[in-house]
Design an enzyme around this catalytic site. Sequence first.
Site, PDB file in Angstrom:
ATOM      1  N   GLY A  56       0.802  -1.219   0.000  1.00 49.08           N
ATOM      2  CA  GLY A  56       0.000   0.000   0.000  1.00 49.08           C
ATOM      3  C   GLY A  56       0.832   1.265   0.000  1.00 49.08           C
ATOM      4  CB  SER A  57       4.037   2.212   1.593  1.00 50.22           C
ATOM      5  OG  SER A  57       3.535   2.071   2.905  1.00 50.22           O
ATOM      6  CB  SER A  99       7.230   1.270   6.165  1.00 50.19           C
ATOM      7  OG  SER A  99       6.680   0.185   6.896  1.00 50.19           O
ATOM      8  CB  SER A 101       3.681  -1.614   9.911  1.00 55.65           C
ATOM      9  OG  SER A 101       4.796  -2.069   9.155  1.00 55.65           O
ATOM     10  CB  THR A 104       7.920  -2.608   5.278  1.00 57.22           C
ATOM     11  OG1 THR A 104       6.575  -2.277   5.579  1.00 57.22           O
ATOM     12  CG2 THR A 104       7.995  -3.382   3.984  1.00 57.22           C
ATOM     13  NE  ARG A 151      -7.162  -4.753   1.700  1.00 54.52           N
ATOM     14  CZ  ARG A 151      -7.011  -5.566   2.732  1.00 54.52           C
ATOM     15  NH1 ARG A 151      -5.799  -5.739   3.249  1.00 54.52           N
ATOM     16  NH2 ARG A 151      -8.035  -6.190   3.268  1.00 54.52           N
ATOM     17  CD  GLU A 236      -3.527  -6.388  -0.357  1.00 48.76           C
ATOM     18  OE1 GLU A 236      -3.526  -6.339   0.885  1.00 48.76           O
ATOM     19  OE2 GLU A 236      -2.862  -5.595  -1.061  1.00 48.76           O
ATOM     20  CG  HIS A 252       5.029  -2.802 -28.196  1.00 47.69           C
ATOM     21  ND1 HIS A 252       5.629  -2.441 -29.377  1.00 47.69           N
ATOM     22  CD2 HIS A 252       4.267  -1.732 -27.827  1.00 47.69           C
ATOM     23  CE1 HIS A 252       5.269  -1.206 -29.713  1.00 47.69           C
ATOM     24  NE2 HIS A 252       4.446  -0.757 -28.781  1.00 47.69           N
ATOM     25  CE  LYS A 346       3.050  -8.245   5.318  1.00 44.27           C
ATOM     26  NZ  LYS A 346       2.283  -7.059   5.783  1.00 44.27           N
TER      27      LYS A 346
END
Length: 352
Positions: A56-57, A99, A101, A104, A151, A236, A252, A346
Amino acid sequence: MNLDDPTLYPPLDPQNMLAEINGLPDQLANAWELGQTQPLPTPEKISRVVIAGMGGSAIGADLLTAYIEPLCPVPVIVQRDYNLPAWATGPDTLVIASSHSGNTEETLSAFDQALERNCTILAVATGGKLAKRAAETNTPMFTFSHKGQPRAAVGYSFGLLLAAFARLGLIPDPRAELEDALATMRAAQSQWQIAVPAIQNVAKRQAGQLMGRWVSVFGSEILAPVARRWKGQVSELAKAWAQFEFLPEADHNSLAGLVQPDGMFGNMIAMFLVAPSYHPRNALRAELTKKAFMLEGVSTDLFVAQGNSRLAQQWTTLLFGDYMAYYLAIAYGIDPTPIPALEAFKAEMAGA
């Protein structure tokens, strides 16, 4: 599932993701104002900018770089990784470590490298390890408060950067265009609320079109990062597979792939995002590429951005995509807020 049934929503959305989407115009406005008062670095010169972030960042940074491309005289890149490019060194390189939080790991790595290379640094976070490191090193930091998912903080991840770039003199003052974008967003979202029945609610109907389909979103210029945002929100919020493509690049290469595997394209829908501000050739490409997909038996649809300004067109399209993905989650009977697969991954990474 009947998306016009108001009793559906509270049980499926106990953390009220809908309120986050409804509040996005106010969040963007608040981020801009907050960014007017927070500490900035004061380099003698800025020759290049790296915005380090993930998820989201990073999407906020993508939206910014698309908007400022015709306005900013120095190169700006978004870095989604652990390492800064080799050329990112010295005080005339501005590194913005963003970030939600503050924890990250990729962004923290980029922050540490920026310190080692004597770059000018600005941190952006709600707290966490990034805030601690910024305080320990006397690094200027933009802080904001947001307890939801990253997000859902895209207004902050974009608006704070917009304010920083304006205050650093890297772009002309965007306030008038931002106010136009906010007004356009607020007017548009009244058409997409839960209370508006599907027969009049394009966001609900679009979600219905995506049900059971592999979603591919195409965008150009100001809407290229919005295509990426739509993909991320479908994945998400609705826990559904999606992808994004950029035009003219897709013409292309990707266009040649409408042959194999045979029989799979009946479950696909290609969404084309178009803005009045597009280069005429990109507008034509969207039309002809959509036609090519239709001729190969792929379902297609078109969304035309609303608004007089580039910023309004970008943000109304983003907001529509958030509503659409939210309704898709509800239609699938899925809570749009938790992301257990990402949290589990994570945790596995942290323990490795």
